[in-house]
Design a protein around this motif. Structure first.
Motif, PDB file in Angstrom:
ATOM      1  N   LYS A   1      -4.318  -1.596  15.737  1.00 21.48           N
ATOM      2  CA  LYS A   1      -4.801  -2.604  14.789  1.00 21.48           C
ATOM      3  C   LYS A   1      -6.195  -3.065  15.226  1.00 21.48           C
ATOM      4  O   LYS A   1      -6.451  -3.144  16.434  1.00 21.48           O
ATOM      5  CB  LYS A   1      -3.860  -3.814  14.768  1.00 21.48           C
ATOM      6  CG  LYS A   1      -2.434  -3.509  14.351  1.00 21.48           C
ATOM      7  CD  LYS A   1      -1.581  -4.772  14.484  1.00 21.48           C
ATOM      8  CE  LYS A   1      -0.122  -4.508  14.157  1.00 21.48           C
ATOM      9  NZ  LYS A   1       0.728  -5.702  14.360  1.00 21.48           N
TER      10      LYS A   1
ATOM     11  N   PHE B   1      -6.290  -1.465  11.337  1.00 19.04           N
ATOM     12  CA  PHE B   1      -6.190  -0.082  10.913  1.00 19.04           C
ATOM     13  C   PHE B   1      -6.666   0.077   9.471  1.00 19.04           C
ATOM     14  O   PHE B   1      -6.695  -0.885   8.701  1.00 19.04           O
ATOM     15  CB  PHE B   1      -4.748   0.407  11.014  1.00 19.04           C
ATOM     16  CG  PHE B   1      -3.764  -0.481  10.296  1.00 19.04           C
ATOM     17  CD1 PHE B   1      -3.568  -0.382   8.922  1.00 19.04           C
ATOM     18  CD2 PHE B   1      -3.024  -1.434  10.993  1.00 19.04           C
ATOM     19  CE1 PHE B   1      -2.669  -1.199   8.262  1.00 19.04           C
ATOM     20  CE2 PHE B   1      -2.114  -2.261  10.327  1.00 19.04           C
ATOM     21  CZ  PHE B   1      -1.945  -2.143   8.962  1.00 19.04           C
ATOM     22  N   HIS B   2      -7.038   1.292   9.122  1.00 16.64           N
ATOM     23  CA  HIS B   2      -7.371   1.604   7.730  1.00 16.64           C
ATOM     24  C   HIS B   2      -6.104   2.144   7.079  1.00 16.64           C
ATOM     25  O   HIS B   2      -5.460   3.045   7.626  1.00 16.64           O
ATOM     26  CB  HIS B   2      -8.491   2.643   7.660  1.00 16.64           C
ATOM     27  CG  HIS B   2      -9.081   2.768   6.292  1.00 16.64           C
ATOM     28  ND1 HIS B   2      -8.420   3.376   5.246  1.00 16.64           N
ATOM     29  CD2 HIS B   2     -10.274   2.338   5.783  1.00 16.64           C
ATOM     30  CE1 HIS B   2      -9.172   3.332   4.157  1.00 16.64           C
ATOM     31  NE2 HIS B   2     -10.307   2.708   4.461  1.00 16.64           N
ATOM     32  N   PRO B   3      -5.731   1.635   5.921  1.00 15.78           N
ATOM     33  CA  PRO B   3      -4.460   2.055   5.309  1.00 15.78           C
ATOM     34  C   PRO B   3      -4.380   3.555   5.038  1.00 15.78           C
ATOM     35  O   PRO B   3      -3.292   4.131   5.077  1.00 15.78           O
ATOM     36  CB  PRO B   3      -4.402   1.240   4.015  1.00 15.78           C
ATOM     37  CG  PRO B   3      -5.810   0.822   3.742  1.00 15.78           C
ATOM     38  CD  PRO B   3      -6.431   0.633   5.076  1.00 15.78           C
ATOM     39  N   GLU B   4      -5.519   4.188   4.761  1.00 15.28           N
ATOM     40  CA  GLU B   4      -5.470   5.633   4.510  1.00 15.28           C
ATOM     41  C   GLU B   4      -5.106   6.408   5.780  1.00 15.28           C
ATOM     42  O   GLU B   4      -4.486   7.474   5.695  1.00 15.28           O
ATOM     43  CB  GLU B   4      -6.801   6.123   3.958  1.00 15.28           C
ATOM     44  CG  GLU B   4      -6.990   5.870   2.469  1.00 15.28           C
ATOM     45  CD  GLU B   4      -5.940   6.597   1.631  1.00 15.28           C
ATOM     46  OE1 GLU B   4      -5.356   7.594   2.089  1.00 15.28           O
ATOM     47  OE2 GLU B   4      -5.695   6.146   0.496  1.00 15.28           O
TER      48      GLU B   4
ATOM     49  N   TYR C   1       0.830  -1.218   0.000  1.00 15.20           N
ATOM     50  CA  TYR C   1       0.000   0.000   0.000  1.00 15.20           C
ATOM     51  C   TYR C   1       0.859   1.260   0.000  1.00 15.20           C
ATOM     52  O   TYR C   1       0.637   2.195  -0.782  1.00 15.20           O
ATOM     53  CB  TYR C   1      -0.931  -0.004   1.209  1.00 15.20           C
ATOM     54  CG  TYR C   1      -2.064   0.987   1.059  1.00 15.20           C
ATOM     55  CD1 TYR C   1      -3.243   0.633   0.415  1.00 15.20           C
ATOM     56  CD2 TYR C   1      -1.944   2.288   1.529  1.00 15.20           C
ATOM     57  CE1 TYR C   1      -4.273   1.540   0.249  1.00 15.20           C
ATOM     58  CE2 TYR C   1      -2.965   3.210   1.372  1.00 15.20           C
ATOM     59  CZ  TYR C   1      -4.128   2.826   0.737  1.00 15.20           C
ATOM     60  OH  TYR C   1      -5.146   3.740   0.563  1.00 15.20           O
TER      61      TYR C   1
END
Length: 234
Positions: free
Chosen positions: A101, A103-106, A20
């Motif tokens: 955690k 978590f959202h990657p953004e 990502y």
């Protein structure tokens, strides 16, 4: 290209972050030797460190403290631990932020960008880099780098501290007890042989620059830097 180093023992999470973050044109390095994180850190010289807490051998708090002895690069903890004390310990150990955690990657990317801006970008505190010089010898403490003429050698933090002390005292003697206090002020007792070992390493660094007999032992007192050479001469 800015480097992001990931210290995460769950390979699936590490690879997910790698994939990502890499899409945003960062160079991502995944640490694999969990017994020698600092060796990887020194080699990579990352712009930012993503650090898990639960790791083999030593936890993330320990490694963050080791990083802080050598670097001010941003450290973001990523952990399944959600307790307030876990976050407090992360910050007290030198961390800059904490992500739980799952978590959202953004969110991860937003925090990475924020920390990089604060450390190096528009929000960074501007300051002049320190440099100590004497007769053609230049020490850059923030870079852990020593220069003599066109030659350059990389130093450890301890080697940097010793050379800095010698330069600050030049041409006077830097006392053994003063050096011990400067280098290991957090520990009550250090075998003086440890200082001898580090002095030997410092002498080798000078030799890498073509300088012999740079650190003189002053019996019963300490050490003195000798800057009376031209390169290739004793």
């Amino acid at each position: 290209m800015e480097k992001i180093m990931i210290v995460e023992d769950d390979i699936k999470i590490a690879e997910y972050l790698n994939s990502y973050i890499g899409k945003y044109e960062y160079e991502v390095i995944i640490a694999k030797d969990f017994d020698n994180i600092m060796t990887t850190f020194r080699h990579v010289k990352p712009s930012l460190l993503l650090l898990d807490i639960n790791l083999p051998s030593y936890d993330g708090y320990y490694w963050c403290r080791q990083v802080r002895k050598e670097s001010i690069c941003p450290v973001i903890f990523i952990s399944a631990r959600t307790g307030e004390m876990d976050q407090v310990m992360a910050l007290e150990s030198g961390g800059d932020d904490f992500i739980t955690k799952p978590f959202h990657p953004e969110i991860v990317m937003a925090k990475i960008r924020s920390q990089l801006r604060r450390a190096y970008g528009e929000y960074a505190v501007k300051y002049e880099e320190r440099m100590l010089t004497q007769d053609g010898l230049s020490l850059y403490p923030e870079r852990l780098e020593l220069r003599f003429g066109n030659e350059v050698t990389q130093l450890t933090k301890k080697e940097t501290d010793i050379i800095e002390a010698l330069l600050e005292r030049y041409p006077r003697v830097a006392g053994r007890q003063d050096l011990l206090a400067k280098l290991w002020d957090e520990q009550a007792y250090i075998d003086e042989n440890t200082l001898n070992v580090n002095i030997t390493r410092v002498r080798k660094k000078f030799q890498e620059l073509g300088i012999e007999n740079a650190v003189e032992t002053v019996r019963g007192a300490g050490y003195r830097l000798r800057i009376t050479w031209s390169k290739g001469e004793v």
